[in-house]
Enzyme design. Sequence first.
Site, PDB file in Angstrom:
ATOM      1  N   CYS A 107      -2.209   8.760  -0.224  1.00 50.97           N
ATOM      2  CA  CYS A 107      -1.504   7.578  -0.734  1.00 50.97           C
ATOM      3  C   CYS A 107      -0.510   7.956  -1.832  1.00 50.97           C
ATOM      4  CB  CYS A 107      -2.530   6.571  -1.252  1.00 50.97           C
ATOM      5  SG  CYS A 107      -1.777   5.171  -2.074  1.00 50.97           S
ATOM      6  N   ASN A 137       2.722  -8.415  -2.256  1.00 48.71           N
ATOM      7  CA  ASN A 137       2.667  -8.574  -0.807  1.00 48.71           C
ATOM      8  C   ASN A 137       1.338  -8.045  -0.305  1.00 48.71           C
ATOM      9  OD1 ASN A 137       5.342  -9.611  -0.447  1.00 48.71           O
ATOM     10  ND2 ASN A 137       6.111  -7.552  -0.870  1.00 48.71           N
ATOM     11  N   GLY A 180       4.952  -8.418   4.784  1.00 46.88           N
ATOM     12  CA  GLY A 180       5.820  -7.245   4.826  1.00 46.88           C
ATOM     13  C   GLY A 180       5.376  -6.131   3.894  1.00 46.88           C
ATOM     14  N   HIS A 207      -0.011  -3.411  -5.383  1.00 42.31           N
ATOM     15  CA  HIS A 207       1.025  -3.332  -6.423  1.00 42.31           C
ATOM     16  C   HIS A 207       1.615  -4.707  -6.684  1.00 42.31           C
ATOM     17  CE1 HIS A 207       2.838  -2.453  -2.481  1.00 42.31           C
ATOM     18  NE2 HIS A 207       3.931  -3.074  -2.906  1.00 42.31           N
ATOM     19  N   ASP A 215      10.740   0.783  -9.339  1.00 43.81           N
ATOM     20  CA  ASP A 215      10.858   0.846  -7.883  1.00 43.81           C
ATOM     21  C   ASP A 215      12.025   1.754  -7.511  1.00 43.81           C
ATOM     22  OD1 ASP A 215       9.843  -1.278  -5.422  1.00 43.81           O
ATOM     23  OD2 ASP A 215      11.622  -0.048  -5.063  1.00 43.81           O
ATOM     24  N   HIS A 246      -7.583   3.258  -5.912  1.00 44.46           N
ATOM     25  CA  HIS A 246      -6.944   2.789  -4.686  1.00 44.46           C
ATOM     26  C   HIS A 246      -7.582   1.507  -4.167  1.00 44.46           C
ATOM     27  CE1 HIS A 246      -4.684   3.229  -0.920  1.00 44.46           C
ATOM     28  NE2 HIS A 246      -5.760   2.725  -0.346  1.00 44.46           N
ATOM     29  N   HIS A 262       5.075  -6.490  -7.995  1.00 50.83           N
ATOM     30  CA  HIS A 262       6.490  -6.301  -8.299  1.00 50.83           C
ATOM     31  C   HIS A 262       6.815  -7.166  -9.516  1.00 50.83           C
ATOM     32  CE1 HIS A 262       7.706  -4.655  -4.226  1.00 50.83           C
ATOM     33  NE2 HIS A 262       6.575  -5.254  -3.897  1.00 50.83           N
ATOM     34  N   HIS A 293      -1.178   0.307  -1.047  1.00 49.16           N
ATOM     35  CA  HIS A 293      -1.877   0.475  -2.329  1.00 49.16           C
ATOM     36  C   HIS A 293      -1.436  -0.725  -3.162  1.00 49.16           C
ATOM     37  CE1 HIS A 293      -3.243   3.147  -5.876  1.00 49.16           C
ATOM     38  NE2 HIS A 293      -2.743   2.033  -6.435  1.00 49.16           N
ATOM     39  N   CYS A 337      -1.287   6.328  -5.246  1.00 53.18           N
ATOM     40  CA  CYS A 337      -2.390   7.027  -5.939  1.00 53.18           C
ATOM     41  C   CYS A 337      -1.843   8.250  -6.669  1.00 53.18           C
ATOM     42  CB  CYS A 337      -3.458   7.471  -4.944  1.00 53.18           C
ATOM     43  SG  CYS A 337      -4.613   6.183  -4.456  1.00 53.18           S
TER      44      CYS A 337
HETATM   45  P1  5GP Z   1       5.923  -3.667  -0.523  1.00 51.17           P
HETATM   46  O1  5GP Z   1       6.864  -4.023   0.567  1.00 51.17           O
HETATM   47  O2  5GP Z   1       4.783  -2.807  -0.030  1.00 51.17           O
HETATM   48  O3  5GP Z   1       5.470  -4.846  -1.322  1.00 51.17           O
HETATM   49  O4  5GP Z   1       6.775  -2.823  -1.559  1.00 51.17           O
HETATM   50  C1  5GP Z   1       6.784  -1.438  -1.605  1.00 51.17           C
HETATM   51  C2  5GP Z   1       7.807  -1.051  -2.656  1.00 51.17           C
HETATM   52  O5  5GP Z   1       7.563   0.268  -3.034  1.00 51.17           O
HETATM   53  C3  5GP Z   1       9.251  -1.132  -2.159  1.00 51.17           C
HETATM   54  O6  5GP Z   1       9.986  -1.976  -3.031  1.00 51.17           O
HETATM   55  C4  5GP Z   1       9.732   0.325  -2.222  1.00 51.17           C
HETATM   56  O7  5GP Z   1      11.065   0.433  -2.626  1.00 51.17           O
HETATM   57  C5  5GP Z   1       8.779   0.950  -3.231  1.00 51.17           C
HETATM   58  N1  5GP Z   1       8.458   2.351  -3.032  1.00 51.17           N
HETATM   59  C6  5GP Z   1       8.006   2.920  -1.883  1.00 51.17           C
HETATM   60  N2  5GP Z   1       7.754   4.229  -2.069  1.00 51.17           N
HETATM   61  C7  5GP Z   1       8.061   4.500  -3.376  1.00 51.17           C
HETATM   62  C8  5GP Z   1       8.017   5.700  -4.160  1.00 51.17           C
HETATM   63  O8  5GP Z   1       7.637   6.780  -3.705  1.00 51.17           O
HETATM   64  N3  5GP Z   1       8.416   5.599  -5.462  1.00 51.17           N
HETATM   65  C9  5GP Z   1       8.829   4.408  -6.003  1.00 51.17           C
HETATM   66  N4  5GP Z   1       9.183   4.426  -7.291  1.00 51.17           N
HETATM   67  N5  5GP Z   1       8.875   3.264  -5.281  1.00 51.17           N
HETATM   68  C10 5GP Z   1       8.507   3.305  -3.990  1.00 51.17           C
HETATM   69 ZN    ZN Z   2      -3.594   4.528  -3.291  1.00 48.90          ZN
END
Ligand code: 5GP
Ligand code: ZN
Length: 115
Positions: free
Chosen positions: A7, A88, A94, A101, A33, A49, A103, A99, A10
């Site tokens: 992950c 989300n 989407g 999170h 992000d 996690h 926003h 993991h 993680c």
């Molecule tokens: P989700 O759609 O799962 O709610 O949002 C995932 C978010 O994680 C997206 O806004 C994407 O730009 C961000 N993201 C994905 N991988 C990485 C990463 O390796 N580093 C950072 N800083 N952001 C990431």
């Molecule tokens: Zn994780």
Amino acid sequence: MATNDDCIFCKIANHVIESNYVYEDELVCAFRDMSPLAPTHVLVVPKDHYESFADDVPAEVTAALFHAAREVAKAEGLIESGFRVVTNAGPDAGQAVSHLHLHVLGGRRLTDDFA
Ligand code: 5GP
Ligand code: ZN
């Protein structure tokens, strides 16, 4: 509870991979992000996690996530202008990274859509 070796969040949350951190405490950390949708777009994640907010997340971790989101908003100067906290969970939302999170979005007028 533990981390998942496969992950990416993680790894970032536990400094296996370094990122652009804006907040950290014992349970959670926050980093920018990589594809920001607003002038401030920060992700707040638990160090352990959990797949999503639908998981059995302990109340202290949930509290730590929301506490951190407010600390990020303060540090980013968003308390007066306003900000949005979004999570989300699952395919219909989407969710791209499995993991949990939050926003934290701000710094511009946000629409009614995701951001
Ligand atoms: P989700 O759609 O799962 O709610 O949002 C995932 C978010 O994680 C997206 O806004 C994407 O730009 C961000 N993201 C994905 N991988 C990485 C990463 O390796 N580093 C950072 N800083 N952001 C990431
Ligand atoms: Zn994780």
